[in-house]
Design an enzyme around this catalytic site. Structure first.
Site, PDB file in Angstrom:
ATOM      1  N   TRP A 100       0.837  -1.208   0.000  1.00 21.19           N
ATOM      2  CA  TRP A 100       0.000   0.000   0.000  1.00 21.19           C
ATOM      3  C   TRP A 100       0.862   1.244   0.000  1.00 21.19           C
ATOM      4  O   TRP A 100       0.569   2.203  -0.712  1.00 21.19           O
ATOM      5  CB  TRP A 100      -0.959  -0.004   1.186  1.00 21.19           C
ATOM      6  CG  TRP A 100      -1.834  -1.217   1.223  1.00 21.19           C
ATOM      7  CD1 TRP A 100      -1.962  -2.109   2.245  1.00 21.19           C
ATOM      8  CD2 TRP A 100      -2.717  -1.694   0.182  1.00 21.19           C
ATOM      9  NE1 TRP A 100      -2.855  -3.092   1.903  1.00 21.19           N
ATOM     10  CE2 TRP A 100      -3.318  -2.863   0.652  1.00 21.19           C
ATOM     11  CE3 TRP A 100      -3.019  -1.235  -1.091  1.00 21.19           C
ATOM     12  CZ2 TRP A 100      -4.238  -3.589  -0.113  1.00 21.19           C
ATOM     13  CZ3 TRP A 100      -3.928  -1.956  -1.858  1.00 21.19           C
ATOM     14  CH2 TRP A 100      -4.532  -3.118  -1.367  1.00 21.19           C
ATOM     15  N   ASP A 170      -1.394   6.642   6.257  1.00 18.57           N
ATOM     16  CA  ASP A 170      -2.426   5.668   5.892  1.00 18.57           C
ATOM     17  C   ASP A 170      -2.668   4.804   7.127  1.00 18.57           C
ATOM     18  O   ASP A 170      -1.847   3.967   7.492  1.00 18.57           O
ATOM     19  CB  ASP A 170      -1.931   4.817   4.710  1.00 18.57           C
ATOM     20  CG  ASP A 170      -2.961   3.771   4.269  1.00 18.57           C
ATOM     21  OD1 ASP A 170      -3.975   3.583   4.970  1.00 18.57           O
ATOM     22  OD2 ASP A 170      -2.726   3.137   3.220  1.00 18.57           O
ATOM     23  N   LYS A 194     -11.590  -2.107   7.616  1.00 14.27           N
ATOM     24  CA  LYS A 194     -10.675  -2.910   8.430  1.00 14.27           C
ATOM     25  C   LYS A 194     -11.105  -2.828   9.898  1.00 14.27           C
ATOM     26  O   LYS A 194     -11.397  -3.816  10.530  1.00 14.27           O
ATOM     27  CB  LYS A 194      -9.238  -2.418   8.289  1.00 14.27           C
ATOM     28  CG  LYS A 194      -8.437  -2.791   7.024  1.00 14.27           C
ATOM     29  CD  LYS A 194      -9.155  -2.797   5.745  1.00 14.27           C
ATOM     30  CE  LYS A 194      -8.474  -3.306   4.512  1.00 14.27           C
ATOM     31  NZ  LYS A 194      -7.279  -2.679   4.053  1.00 14.27           N
TER      32      LYS A 194
END
Ligand SMILES: *Cc1c(COP(=O)(O)O)cnc(C)c1O
Length: 364
Positions: A100, A170, A194
């Site tokens: 990511w 992030d 998540k």
């Protein structure tokens, strides 16, 4: 069948939250309507929308000079929005600690001069590298990290000191898992699926002075599509167009659950306990190992392998039969991964630990 769901995302939600949502599914309060059927301009939805924002502000202690935005498009869209919105000088720094983080870097490179400060790819992202401050760009528009690496199971325990350069994080897979000092960030973003709710909404927490205008006299900054401007969301309480109303409602329920279970300090304590239990079982087994440097181990995503792909497959299949589901590692890396977000109870981790011990005895 009652299972424990170790999916990395969309992931387990607190059972009480699902039960409350089920009870309210057809008719919310005395509205006679499902939240899914409500106008996003009506008073009932407005209370849900504002309630979710104010709970997030309370639970995370978000200072007043930060805006909370609800945006669609997932964290992937933030990889595109961040460089377009934060660009002033046209430079940003990146630490690449996983897939990511790598995408955030490569997408940003389409909009500005993206500098790779350091990557841990040399050891398949199994550690968080030391950062050499002299390599940082002093006038960068921002400095980007992925705080918890969902796929590889590592995390930043200490944040980089970026001075006056806004730190962008992030937090997709670690938001709400422990207290954070929001004021040490310029921008925090996290897709909900998540640790915060179902998919469909991404939360962006951004310091107000970083939100730029691209209209009129500011048109020279370049064109940013209306729907990709933070200003569009900030000026309209994330109600410029129809927001993902049901996802926001669900996030509100999860935030209520977090609050009533002691807030982020209590989440941290529970998460540390669960992670310690699981890492200890892996470390003391004969078959399994965790590839991540001990100091950098994630509290949320615990990766482990036997070193034998067939045996890994057998473990995943037998665990599934025992009610421990979604333990396969990310499709890019294989092995096993147990995601143990806030909503995973200690009993679920204990059940996995018992299963690891049993499998270890039977197969060594
Ligand atoms: C899941 C995840 C993403 C991608 O999120 P999407 O909502 O699928 O775009 C990005 N970053 C991290 C850290 C993640 O865990």
């Amino acid at each position: 069948m009652q299972v424990y769901n170790f999916s990395a995302g969309p992931a387990v939600l607190p059972r009480e939250v699902l039960q409350k949502a089920a009870a309210e599914l057809v008719a919310y309060g005395d509205s006679g309507q499902s939240v899914m059927e409500m106008s996003h301009r009506g008073a009932d939805y407005e209370a849900i929308h504002k309630g979710c924002e104010s709970l997030l502000r309370e639970v995370m202690a978000i200072p007043d000079n930060y805006k909370v935005l609800f945006i669609q498009g997932g964290s992937h869209m933030q990889f595109e929005m961040i460089p377009q919105n934060l660009r002033k000088v046209g430079k940003a720094d990146f630490v690449v600690t996983g897939q990511w983080a790598g995408k955030a870097y490569s997408e940003a490179a389409n909009y500005l001069e993206a500098k790779l400060i350091v990557s841990s790819k040399d050891k398949t992202f199994s550690y968080i590298p030391e950062l050499d401050k002299s390599a940082f760009t002093p006038d960068a528009d921002y400095f980007h990290i992925c705080q918890n690496n969902t796929i590889f199971g590592s995390r930043f325990v200490d944040l980089p000191d970026t001075g006056s350069v806004p730190l962008v994080s992030d937090m997709s897979s670690c938001i709400l898992s422990e207290p954070v000092d929001v004021s040490s960030f310029g921008l925090i973003y996290a897709c909900a699926q998540k640790n915060m709710g179902p998919s469909g909404v991404t939360v962006v927490i951004v310091r107000e002075d970083l939100i730029q205008d691209f209209e009129g006299a500011n048109a020279a900054r370049g064109h940013v599509p209306t729907m990709l401007r933070y200003k569009t969301y900030a000026d309209n309480d994330s109600l410029y167009n129809t927001p993902p109303t049901y996802s926001i409602y669900m996030c509100g329920l999860v935030l209520e659950w977090v609050k009533s279970n002691g807030g982020l300090a209590a989440m941290k304590e529970r998460n540390e306990k669960k992670a310690a239990l699981l890492y200890n079982a892996i470390d003391s087994s004969a078959l399994f190992s965790n590839p991540v440097a001990k100091k950098d181990r994630s509290l949320m995503n615990v990766t482990f392998v036997t070193g034998n792909a067939e045996l890994d497959k057998k473990f995943i299949a037998e665990a599934k039969s025992a009610g421990l589901v979604n333990l396969g590692g990310h499709r890019s890396v294989g092995g096993m991964r147990a995601s143990i977000y806030n909503a995973m109870p200690l009993e679920g981790v204990q059940a996995l630990v018992d299963f690891i011990e049993k499998f270890d005895k039977e197969n060594k």
